[in-house]
Design a protein around this motif. Structure first.
Motif, short mmCIF file in Angstrom:
data_model
loop_
_atom_site.label_atom_id
_atom_site.label_comp_id
_atom_site.label_asym_id
_atom_site.label_seq_id
_atom_site.Cartn_x
_atom_site.Cartn_y
_atom_site.Cartn_z
N ASN A 187 0.85 -1.19 0.00
CA ASN A 187 0.00 0.00 0.00
C ASN A 187 0.88 1.24 0.00
OD1 ASN A 187 -2.14 -1.73 0.22
ND2 ASN A 187 -2.70 -1.16 2.29
N VAL B 117 -12.60 5.27 -5.46
CA VAL B 117 -13.22 5.12 -4.14
C VAL B 117 -14.42 4.21 -4.32
CG1 VAL B 117 -14.26 6.31 -2.18
CG2 VAL B 117 -12.48 7.46 -3.53
N PRO C 222 -13.85 1.92 2.12
CA PRO C 222 -12.68 2.59 2.67
C PRO C 222 -13.03 3.24 4.01
CG PRO C 222 -13.63 3.88 0.89
CD PRO C 222 -14.39 2.61 0.95
N MET D 78 -12.99 6.41 5.89
CA MET D 78 -12.85 7.81 5.52
C MET D 78 -13.34 8.67 6.68
SD MET D 78 -14.16 7.62 1.58
CE MET D 78 -13.81 9.33 1.25
N ILE E 151 -3.43 4.14 0.13
CA ILE E 151 -3.94 3.66 -1.15
C ILE E 151 -3.52 2.21 -1.32
CG2 ILE E 151 -3.83 3.98 -3.64
CD1 ILE E 151 -3.19 6.99 -2.94
N SER E 152 -4.47 1.37 -1.72
CA SER E 152 -4.15 -0.05 -1.90
C SER E 152 -4.20 -0.42 -3.38
CB SER E 152 -5.10 -0.93 -1.09
OG SER E 152 -6.42 -0.75 -1.50
N TYR F 71 -6.85 2.10 -5.27
CA TYR F 71 -8.10 2.26 -4.54
C TYR F 71 -7.83 2.88 -3.18
CZ TYR F 71 -11.05 -0.26 -7.80
OH TYR F 71 -11.77 -0.63 -8.90
N LEU F 72 -8.70 3.78 -2.76
CA LEU F 72 -8.55 4.39 -1.44
C LEU F 72 -8.86 3.36 -0.37
CD1 LEU F 72 -8.05 6.96 0.21
CD2 LEU F 72 -10.52 7.37 0.13
N LYS F 73 -7.94 3.19 0.55
CA LYS F 73 -8.16 2.29 1.70
C LYS F 73 -8.55 3.12 2.92
CE LYS F 73 -6.26 -1.27 4.58
NZ LYS F 73 -5.15 -2.10 4.92
N THR F 74 -7.80 4.21 3.16
CA THR F 74 -8.06 5.07 4.31
C THR F 74 -7.82 6.52 3.90
OG1 THR F 74 -7.18 3.33 5.73
CG2 THR F 74 -7.49 5.48 6.74
#
Length: 161
Positions: free
Chosen positions: A6, A73, A80, A82, A113-114, A130-133
């Motif tokens: 990530n 997202v 995710p 957020m 980001i993953s 892809y947004l993870k956090t």
């Protein structure tokens, strides 16, 4: 393709925001995404790993292209984490509330980001980000402190009667 880790980006700068997933010239309806500017020194390493790095066109002949990573997202498989950060509170951003990020002014953004690995039948492959956090600290208006005391401590919206 070797497994990549990530990506954590502190103090991220984002562009091309479409957290609402609106249909436009560059986006299909329902696809929530944004771009995150990438340090030029790190861009080639990401490209070598298989990430789909893009470049902004220079405004003039003197400027070099600016690298950015398109980030999706999605709430389809794994939502995710957020958060909207204010001086006094960390608010969870759910799928129905993230559209507010499209027009927000940010003081700070931290992202994780993953990678999602893909391969086409033609043999072409790569990584989609892809947004993870995401922690989105907003710039608060000058009246925030005056009216924060009226917030419901549960974080729920108070209905009008």
């Amino acid at each position: 393709m070797a497994k990549v880790k990530n990506i954590a980006i502190k103090n991220a700068r984002i562009i091309f925001r479409n957290f609402a997933g609106k249909n436009d010239k560059y986006n299909t309806v329902g696809r929530r995404q944004f771009g995150v500017l990438i340090d030029p020194d790190a861009a080639q390493d990401l490209i070598d790993e298989g990430w789909h790095v893009k470049f902004l066109k220079p405004r003039d002949d003197e400027e070099t292209p600016t690298p950015y990573l398109p980030v999706r997202v999605s709430f389809a498989v794994s939502a995710p984490a957020m958060y909207l950060i204010t001086k006094k509170k960390k608010n969870v951003l759910t799928e129905d509330k993230i559209a507010m990020l499209d027009n927000a002014e940010f003081e700070k953004i931290d992202l994780e980001i993953s990678p999602y690995y893909w391969t086409m039948p033609t043999g072409e492959s790569g990584i989609t980000a892809y947004l993870k956090t995401g922690y989105f600290t907003i710039v608060e208006d000058p009246f925030y402190d005056d009216y924060a005391k009226y917030d419901d401590p549960s974080g729920e919206e108070i209905p009008f009667e």
